[in-house]
Design a protein around this motif. Structure first.
Motif, PDB file in Angstrom:
ATOM      1  N   GLY A 265       0.838  -1.193   0.000  1.00 60.60           N
ATOM      2  CA  GLY A 265       0.000   0.000   0.000  1.00 60.60           C
ATOM      3  C   GLY A 265       0.869   1.237   0.000  1.00 60.60           C
ATOM      4  N   HIS A 266       0.281   2.355  -0.358  1.00 63.70           N
ATOM      5  CA  HIS A 266       0.993   3.632  -0.315  1.00 63.70           C
ATOM      6  C   HIS A 266       0.466   4.406   0.883  1.00 63.70           C
ATOM      7  CE1 HIS A 266       3.678   6.507  -2.314  1.00 63.70           C
ATOM      8  NE2 HIS A 266       2.874   7.447  -1.819  1.00 63.70           N
ATOM      9  N   GLY A 267       1.317   4.556   1.909  1.00 61.98           N
ATOM     10  CA  GLY A 267       0.817   5.041   3.193  1.00 61.98           C
ATOM     11  C   GLY A 267      -0.079   3.972   3.795  1.00 61.98           C
ATOM     12  N   VAL A 268       0.454   2.756   3.861  1.00 61.68           N
ATOM     13  CA  VAL A 268      -0.368   1.574   4.116  1.00 61.68           C
ATOM     14  C   VAL A 268      -0.899   1.496   5.538  1.00 61.68           C
ATOM     15  CG1 VAL A 268       1.519   0.049   4.837  1.00 61.68           C
ATOM     16  CG2 VAL A 268      -0.448  -0.917   3.616  1.00 61.68           C
ATOM     17  N   SER A 269      -0.357   2.267   6.452  1.00 57.16           N
ATOM     18  CA  SER A 269      -0.796   2.171   7.853  1.00 57.16           C
ATOM     19  C   SER A 269      -2.293   2.395   7.998  1.00 57.16           C
ATOM     20  CB  SER A 269      -0.026   3.177   8.713  1.00 57.16           C
ATOM     21  OG  SER A 269       1.348   2.891   8.723  1.00 57.16           O
ATOM     22  N   SER A 270      -2.833   3.368   7.277  1.00 52.62           N
ATOM     23  CA  SER A 270      -4.259   3.654   7.372  1.00 52.62           C
ATOM     24  C   SER A 270      -5.097   2.494   6.833  1.00 52.62           C
ATOM     25  CB  SER A 270      -4.592   4.934   6.599  1.00 52.62           C
ATOM     26  OG  SER A 270      -3.944   6.049   7.173  1.00 52.62           O
ATOM     27  N   ASP A 271      -4.632   1.870   5.761  1.00 47.71           N
ATOM     28  CA  ASP A 271      -5.367   0.735   5.204  1.00 47.71           C
ATOM     29  C   ASP A 271      -5.323  -0.462   6.142  1.00 47.71           C
ATOM     30  OD1 ASP A 271      -6.144   1.765   2.491  1.00 47.71           O
ATOM     31  OD2 ASP A 271      -3.983   2.021   2.342  1.00 47.71           O
ATOM     32  N   ILE A 272      -4.187  -0.688   6.802  1.00 46.77           N
ATOM     33  CA  ILE A 272      -4.094  -1.768   7.782  1.00 46.77           C
ATOM     34  C   ILE A 272      -5.046  -1.498   8.939  1.00 46.77           C
ATOM     35  CG2 ILE A 272      -2.577  -2.936   9.410  1.00 46.77           C
ATOM     36  CD1 ILE A 272      -2.052  -3.596   6.470  1.00 46.77           C
ATOM     37  N   GLN A 273      -5.143  -0.239   9.356  1.00 48.69           N
ATOM     38  CA  GLN A 273      -6.068   0.123  10.425  1.00 48.69           C
ATOM     39  C   GLN A 273      -7.509  -0.159  10.014  1.00 48.69           C
ATOM     40  OE1 GLN A 273      -5.601   4.146  11.821  1.00 48.69           O
ATOM     41  NE2 GLN A 273      -7.349   4.011  13.213  1.00 48.69           N
ATOM     42  N   ARG A 274      -7.859   0.113   8.762  1.00 48.89           N
ATOM     43  CA  ARG A 274      -9.215  -0.175   8.292  1.00 48.89           C
ATOM     44  C   ARG A 274      -9.484  -1.686   8.317  1.00 48.89           C
ATOM     45  NH1 ARG A 274      -8.645   4.816   8.088  1.00 48.89           N
ATOM     46  NH2 ARG A 274      -9.029   4.369  10.277  1.00 48.89           N
ATOM     47  N   LEU A 275      -8.475  -2.483   7.962  1.00 46.34           N
ATOM     48  CA  LEU A 275      -8.639  -3.943   8.026  1.00 46.34           C
ATOM     49  C   LEU A 275      -8.905  -4.393   9.449  1.00 46.34           C
ATOM     50  CD1 LEU A 275      -5.807  -5.175   5.620  1.00 46.34           C
ATOM     51  CD2 LEU A 275      -8.257  -5.139   5.157  1.00 46.34           C
ATOM     52  N   GLU A 277     -10.195  -2.639  11.873  1.00 45.13           N
ATOM     53  CA  GLU A 277     -11.508  -2.165  12.319  1.00 45.13           C
ATOM     54  C   GLU A 277     -12.635  -3.051  11.807  1.00 45.13           C
ATOM     55  OE1 GLU A 277     -11.594   1.783  10.853  1.00 45.13           O
ATOM     56  OE2 GLU A 277     -10.315   2.611  12.434  1.00 45.13           O
ATOM     57  N   THR A 278     -12.453  -3.646  10.659  1.00 46.32           N
ATOM     58  CA  THR A 278     -13.486  -4.512  10.085  1.00 46.32           C
ATOM     59  C   THR A 278     -13.283  -5.978  10.456  1.00 46.32           C
ATOM     60  OG1 THR A 278     -12.181  -4.556   8.029  1.00 46.32           O
ATOM     61  CG2 THR A 278     -14.010  -3.003   8.139  1.00 46.32           C
ATOM     62  N   LYS A 279     -12.360  -6.243  11.375  1.00 47.35           N
ATOM     63  CA  LYS A 279     -12.120  -7.603  11.892  1.00 47.35           C
ATOM     64  C   LYS A 279     -11.631  -8.568  10.809  1.00 47.35           C
ATOM     65  CE  LYS A 279     -13.891  -6.019  15.720  1.00 47.35           C
ATOM     66  NZ  LYS A 279     -13.024  -5.595  16.847  1.00 47.35           N
ATOM     67  N   ILE A 280     -10.923  -8.029   9.818  1.00 43.58           N
ATOM     68  CA  ILE A 280     -10.341  -8.885   8.788  1.00 43.58           C
ATOM     69  C   ILE A 280      -9.153  -9.623   9.382  1.00 43.58           C
ATOM     70  CG2 ILE A 280      -9.267  -8.950   6.516  1.00 43.58           C
ATOM     71  CD1 ILE A 280     -12.215  -8.168   6.482  1.00 43.58           C
ATOM     72  N   LYS A 281      -9.106 -10.928   9.197  1.00 40.34           N
ATOM     73  CA  LYS A 281      -8.046 -11.741   9.778  1.00 40.34           C
ATOM     74  C   LYS A 281      -6.831 -11.765   8.855  1.00 40.34           C
ATOM     75  CE  LYS A 281     -11.368 -14.707  12.190  1.00 40.34           C
ATOM     76  NZ  LYS A 281     -11.883 -16.089  12.334  1.00 40.34           N
ATOM     77  N   ILE A 282      -5.717 -11.266   9.376  1.00 42.42           N
ATOM     78  CA  ILE A 282      -4.456 -11.268   8.643  1.00 42.42           C
ATOM     79  C   ILE A 282      -3.444 -12.082   9.453  1.00 42.42           C
ATOM     80  CG2 ILE A 282      -2.599  -9.868   7.664  1.00 42.42           C
ATOM     81  CD1 ILE A 282      -5.195  -9.367   6.302  1.00 42.42           C
TER      82      ILE A 282
END
Length: 474
Positions: A265-275, A277-282
């Motif tokens: 991601g570009h500035g991926v921290s925010s996208d990881i935070q969204r994951l 928040e939505t309880k996506i399992k990584i």
């Protein structure tokens, strides 16, 4: 090993087994009959050598990435002093001990190793130590680590991007992804990847909010996905869809080896935070690349040459970060599609990563004649609705058609003077309103209904602007 404390890694730089190996090599080189000496018992085996009780920590080498069990030079001096005190002989400090330049800067667990069982137990943790350090190096954008990762050609790189409301980050407007399965391409001899044909890609628009929530400071362009069909989905289905995409590419979670999936991601921290928040399992062993951090590390290392701001002409400062558009421009890529569309951003982010790895990669061009076929009668039926238009938002005329596109639904309806319909899976035609939503056959719906809704919204303090529909009361 249960009794430990934290210490700073500074000064802990000599691999413990290399200390023993260095002494054996010294004795051989200088013909020292250690086996006849009273202190020779400490050198019969490495296990005997451990009997001195060595304080150690685990670190990784900043260059090789290998994990080591290391001790301090002062501890080697204490061992020499013990031999002098107990046996009356002075041993030298060997000059060929393996010196480790540790990567870690945080405090480490201190342990005392006095027997082989303890050393063996600690040794089994080294792969996990190496993986933890490698994850950190990749996340920080270290060029050497990321290049090694790409060069193996066995990972799947998944670029993701969320677009969300400026007023409420928990309100998702779009999600897009692009993935390249390097292991699969390498197996069939298709290397380097061709973005147009080798990227798996997708774009999802949240139908609950499209054309209703419009960002003021950084507008999004949900209708302008350039690489295939956009799908309009209910907001409740987004976590399920994101999870399925990730699950289709991920390998099992382990503590010792990196996952086959690499998030980008570009500035991926925010996208990881969204994951999160939505309880996506990584899985915990998934590596994460931030293309902004990677490019910044390359620039700071002098690998990108002198750069100027295209707007001001000023020299770029050390430590500065480029936007996705700025990164593409610096790579000689004229974006072939609109930015701030989640699907386009994800695609171009993955393209930028490949361009930094494979400079010869050609810039892909979207097919302006690609046909987008409707697959659903509407959001109320819980199905997805492909979007059949590409447009650019302007302050003068609202939407400006791009080459091969058909503008927004409002522009299309004004031009044609008709209301489009979509065909559901049963072959029935449903009316599509000028807001992009569909109503099932037989439920009515007309231009008069749309006008009535407009009047009601105007009474409630809503107005239409060039950027969409926004409230003037808030």
């Amino acid at each position: 090993m249960a009794d430990f404390r934290l210490v700073n890694p500074e000064g802990w730089e000599y691999d413990l087994q290399s200390v023993y190996s260095a002494y054996i090599g010294y004795f051989q080189l200088h013909n020292v009959p250690w086996y006849d000496r009273t202190w020779g018992q400490f050198f019969e085996t490495f296990e005997q050598f451990l009997g001195f009780s060595w304080p150690v920590i685990t670190v990784t080498d900043s260059w090789t990435g290998r994990a080591h069990i290391v001790t301090r030079l002062t501890t080697v001096g204490a061992f020499i002093k013990m031999i002098k005190t107990r046996f009356g002989e002075t041993l030298p400090t060997p000059d060929n001990m393996l010196k480790v330049a540790h990567f870690e800067t945080s405090q480490r667990h201190l342990r005392n190793v006095a027997d082989w069982a303890t050393y063996k137990k600690l040794y089994t943790t080294l792969p996990a130590v190496a993986l933890a350090a490698f994850k950190t190096r990749v996340r920080a954008g270290e060029p050497k680590a990321i290049r090694e990762l790409w060069a193996k050609r066995d990972k799947t790189f998944l670029a993701i991007d969320f677009e969300w409301s400026e007023r409420n980050p928990a309100t998702f407007l779009e999600w897009g992804y692009a993935a390249v399965r390097c292991g699969h391409l390498e197996a069939v001899g298709a290397w380097p990847p061709i973005p147009e044909s080798n990227y798996r890609k997708g774009h999802y628009i949240i139908g609950d909010y499209v054309d209703k929530i419009v960002n003021k400071h950084c507008p999004t362009y949900p209708w302008q996905y350039a690489w295939g069909d956009s799908q309009v989905i209910p907001r409740t289905k987004l976590p399920q869809i994101v999870q399925s995409v990730i699950s289709s590419l991920v390998s099992p979670d382990t503590e010792t080896t990196a996952n086959s999936l690499v998030l980008v991601g570009h500035g991926v921290s925010s996208d990881i935070q969204r994951l999160e928040e939505t309880k996506i399992k990584i899985p915990h062993n998934v590596l994460i690349i931030d293309t902004a951090s990677f490019e910044r590390a390359l620039f700071n290392a002098g690998e990108r040459g002198t750069m100027h701001d295209p707007k001001t002409g000023k020299l770029r400062a050390q430590g500065s970060t480029l936007s996705l558009g700025g990164l593409l421009h610096s790579l000689g890529i004229d974006p072939p599609c609109t930015l701030h569309n989640a699907g386009n951003d994800a695609f171009l982010c993955l393209l930028a990563l490949q361009k930094m790895m494979e400079p010869g990669t050609a810039t892909p061009v979207p097919d302006p004649d690609v046909r987008r076929k409707s697959k659903s009668a509407g959001l109320a039926m819980g199905a997805s609705l492909p979007v059949a238009f590409i447009g650019h938002l302007t302050a003068e005329s609202g939407y400006l058609k791009s080459p091969g596109g058909s503008g927004s639904p409002r522009v299309r309806e004004r031009e044609r003077g008709v209301v489009d319909g979509v065909t559901n899976e049963m072959g029935l035609v449903g009316r599509v309103s000028k807001y992009g939503s569909a109503s099932p056959p037989g439920t009515g719906g007309s231009w008069k209904d749309d006008k009535d809704r407009d009047r009601e919204k105007e009474k409630e303090g809503w107005v239409k602007s060039a950027r969409g529909v926004r409230s003037v009361t808030k």
